[in-house]
Design an enzyme around this catalytic site. Structure first.
Site, mmCIF file in Angstrom:
data_model
loop_
_atom_site.group_PDB
_atom_site.id
_atom_site.type_symbol
_atom_site.label_atom_id
_atom_site.label_comp_id
_atom_site.label_asym_id
_atom_site.label_seq_id
_atom_site.Cartn_x
_atom_site.Cartn_y
_atom_site.Cartn_z
ATOM 1 N N PHE A 11 23.338 -57.638 -28.011
ATOM 2 C CA PHE A 11 24.658 -58.224 -27.805
ATOM 3 C C PHE A 11 24.565 -59.675 -27.369
ATOM 4 O O PHE A 11 25.304 -60.534 -27.869
ATOM 5 C CB PHE A 11 25.455 -57.413 -26.784
ATOM 6 C CG PHE A 11 26.921 -57.741 -26.793
ATOM 7 C CD1 PHE A 11 27.724 -57.341 -27.854
ATOM 8 C CD2 PHE A 11 27.506 -58.457 -25.764
ATOM 9 C CE1 PHE A 11 29.084 -57.659 -27.877
ATOM 10 C CE2 PHE A 11 28.847 -58.773 -25.781
ATOM 11 C CZ PHE A 11 29.642 -58.380 -26.850
ATOM 12 N N GLY A 130 35.751 -55.929 -25.061
ATOM 13 C CA GLY A 130 36.628 -55.537 -26.163
ATOM 14 C C GLY A 130 35.849 -54.907 -27.296
ATOM 15 O O GLY A 130 34.630 -54.709 -27.208
ATOM 16 N N SER A 132 33.667 -54.562 -30.131
ATOM 17 C CA SER A 132 32.710 -55.469 -30.785
ATOM 18 C C SER A 132 31.345 -54.825 -30.862
ATOM 19 O O SER A 132 30.902 -54.173 -29.923
ATOM 20 C CB SER A 132 32.599 -56.782 -29.999
ATOM 21 O OG SER A 132 32.259 -56.512 -28.643
ATOM 22 N N ALA A 134 27.278 -55.972 -31.882
ATOM 23 C CA ALA A 134 26.456 -57.176 -31.972
ATOM 24 C C ALA A 134 26.236 -57.613 -33.412
ATOM 25 O O ALA A 134 26.279 -58.808 -33.728
ATOM 26 C CB ALA A 134 25.113 -56.935 -31.279
ATOM 27 N N LYS A 185 36.060 -46.442 -21.675
ATOM 28 C CA LYS A 185 36.004 -46.049 -23.088
ATOM 29 C C LYS A 185 34.637 -45.484 -23.436
ATOM 30 O O LYS A 185 34.508 -44.656 -24.350
ATOM 31 C CB LYS A 185 36.386 -47.229 -23.998
ATOM 32 C CG LYS A 185 35.505 -48.470 -23.864
ATOM 33 C CD LYS A 185 34.275 -48.425 -24.733
ATOM 34 C CE LYS A 185 33.375 -49.613 -24.498
ATOM 35 N NZ LYS A 185 32.158 -49.566 -25.340
ATOM 36 N N ASP A 238 38.855 -51.083 -27.813
ATOM 37 C CA ASP A 238 37.464 -50.689 -27.633
ATOM 38 C C ASP A 238 37.304 -49.176 -27.720
ATOM 39 O O ASP A 238 36.291 -48.663 -28.206
ATOM 40 C CB ASP A 238 36.966 -51.190 -26.280
ATOM 41 C CG ASP A 238 35.505 -51.638 -26.317
ATOM 42 O OD1 ASP A 238 34.862 -51.465 -27.367
ATOM 43 O OD2 ASP A 238 35.016 -52.154 -25.310
ATOM 44 N N THR A 242 34.567 -47.401 -30.312
ATOM 45 C CA THR A 242 33.378 -46.700 -29.824
ATOM 46 C C THR A 242 33.467 -45.187 -29.992
ATOM 47 O O THR A 242 32.441 -44.508 -29.943
ATOM 48 C CB THR A 242 33.109 -47.027 -28.344
ATOM 49 O OG1 THR A 242 34.285 -46.793 -27.587
ATOM 50 C CG2 THR A 242 32.675 -48.460 -28.176
ATOM 51 N N GLU A 270 25.561 -46.722 -21.042
ATOM 52 C CA GLU A 270 26.305 -47.048 -19.830
ATOM 53 C C GLU A 270 27.294 -45.964 -19.438
ATOM 54 O O GLU A 270 27.619 -45.786 -18.255
ATOM 55 C CB GLU A 270 27.054 -48.373 -20.013
ATOM 56 C CG GLU A 270 26.156 -49.604 -20.102
ATOM 57 C CD GLU A 270 25.633 -50.050 -18.747
ATOM 58 O OE1 GLU A 270 25.745 -49.278 -17.770
ATOM 59 O OE2 GLU A 270 25.099 -51.173 -18.665
#
Length: 320
Positions: A11, A130, A132, A134, A185, A238, A242, A270
């Site tokens: 990222f 948000g 995204s 990488a 999220k 997000d 995800t 995470e």
């Protein structure tokens, strides 16, 4: 503009590519000196294959090369952010520090921007979050993110500095809401992966996403955020990404759980740590967060997949 990035993972590198292609001078720091030297020479990062790195990106294992920059992006895992800041308070003081990680600190129960404010009070703390991936950012594909900074004038400076032709940033002062959207999220992405892995189908995943979203908003409101922030890119946007893409580490982790398969222990997920933090916050604040709590029980080994699913399906019927 000269911008520093702490963390040369996928990222951090992806953001660096997008900013470099827009004409910025980018320096990235990574802990492994040999790896940074190899990336600098080959112009390839193994964590972001098939992307040729622009010449105005410099990779280094010397922190001072990044500390000299006024704007520093912190692209390191949420659980390592506080100890990193604690070790480098003096060189980071007075800087614009932008967290590019998602999660809740297990020791202090704070999000990344709040952690920055607590550890380095005279820095300008912000968070970039948000929907995204990488690879999308590095390839120049259109991406929209939330840039949250409690000081709106500083947020406007960062918004201008970090926006590119393909990377569009929307500004807010609700840092707590943005932090929670990015963190929670991931928990729901694990739940979605479990549903698909266990063979429950897309309808079950849609139900988990839909019922999980109010949990995000309830916790946000209890912690002083604006629940409407969670309806934006940092929350709902997000969440959709995800929970539905194989590119999401948290979704893939849940998928493996649902299938009863092992998951790569070297991959940062995470949502696992965040689920535990959210379960504790739900208890402390007396908030009903059933999906997040079940994910915490599942990822900590306190229940199994079928028991977790039964716990959710056996909840009392009620109005929506």
């Amino acid at each position: 503009m000269k911008i520093g990035i702490i963390g040369s993972g996928a990222f951090g590198t992806g953001l660096g590519v997008a900013l470099a292609l827009d004409g910025n001078d980018i320096t990235l720091w990574g802990r492994d000196g040999d790896a940074q030297a190899a990336i600098q020479t080959t112009r390839q990062n193994p964590k972001l294959p098939d992307v040729t790195l622009p010449e105005n990106m410099t990779f280094s294992a010397v922190l001072e090369t990044v500390f000299s920059r006024d704007i520093i992006l912190l692209s390191i895992p949420a659980q390592t952010l506080r100890p990193f800041l604690a070790d480098h308070v003096t060189p980071l003081s007075g800087k614009y520090l932008v967290a590019c990680c998602k999660g809740i600190d297990l020791e202090r129960m704070t999000g990344p921007a709040s952690t920055i404010r607590n550890m380095i009070p005279d820095a300008i703390a912000a968070i970039l979050t948000g929907p995204s991936f990488a690879t999308d950012i590095a390839r120049g594909l259109p991406t929209a993110l939330t840039l949250a900074c409690a000081v709106d004038a500083a947020g406007e400076i960062l918004q201008t500095a970090l926006s590119t032709s393909a990377l569009r940033l929307y500004r807010t002062t609700d840092t707590v809401g943005a932090e929670l959207g990015g963190a929670l999220k991931n928990v729901l992405a694990i739940a979605s992966g479990v549903a698909i892995g266990a063979g429950l189908g897309d309808s079950a995943r849609a139900a988990l996403m839909t019922r999980g979203f109010p949990e995000m908003q309830r916790l946000a409101a209890a912690l002083g955020a604006d629940p409407e922030t969670l309806a934006g890119l940092s929350g709902f946007g997000d969440l959709v990404l995800t929970c539905t893409s194989d590119q999401s580490r948290n979704y893939r982790y849940g998928l493996a759980l649902g299938q009863g398969k092992a998951f790569d222990a070297g991959t940062t997920v995470e949502g696992v740590a965040t689920a535990g933090a959210v379960r504790q916050l739900a208890r402390d604040l007396d908030i009903d967060l059933p999906i997040c709590t079940v994910v915490a029980d599942l990822t900590s080994g306190q229940t199994d997949v079928m028991a977790a699913l039964n716990a959710l399906l056996s909840r009392p019927l009620k109005e929506e």
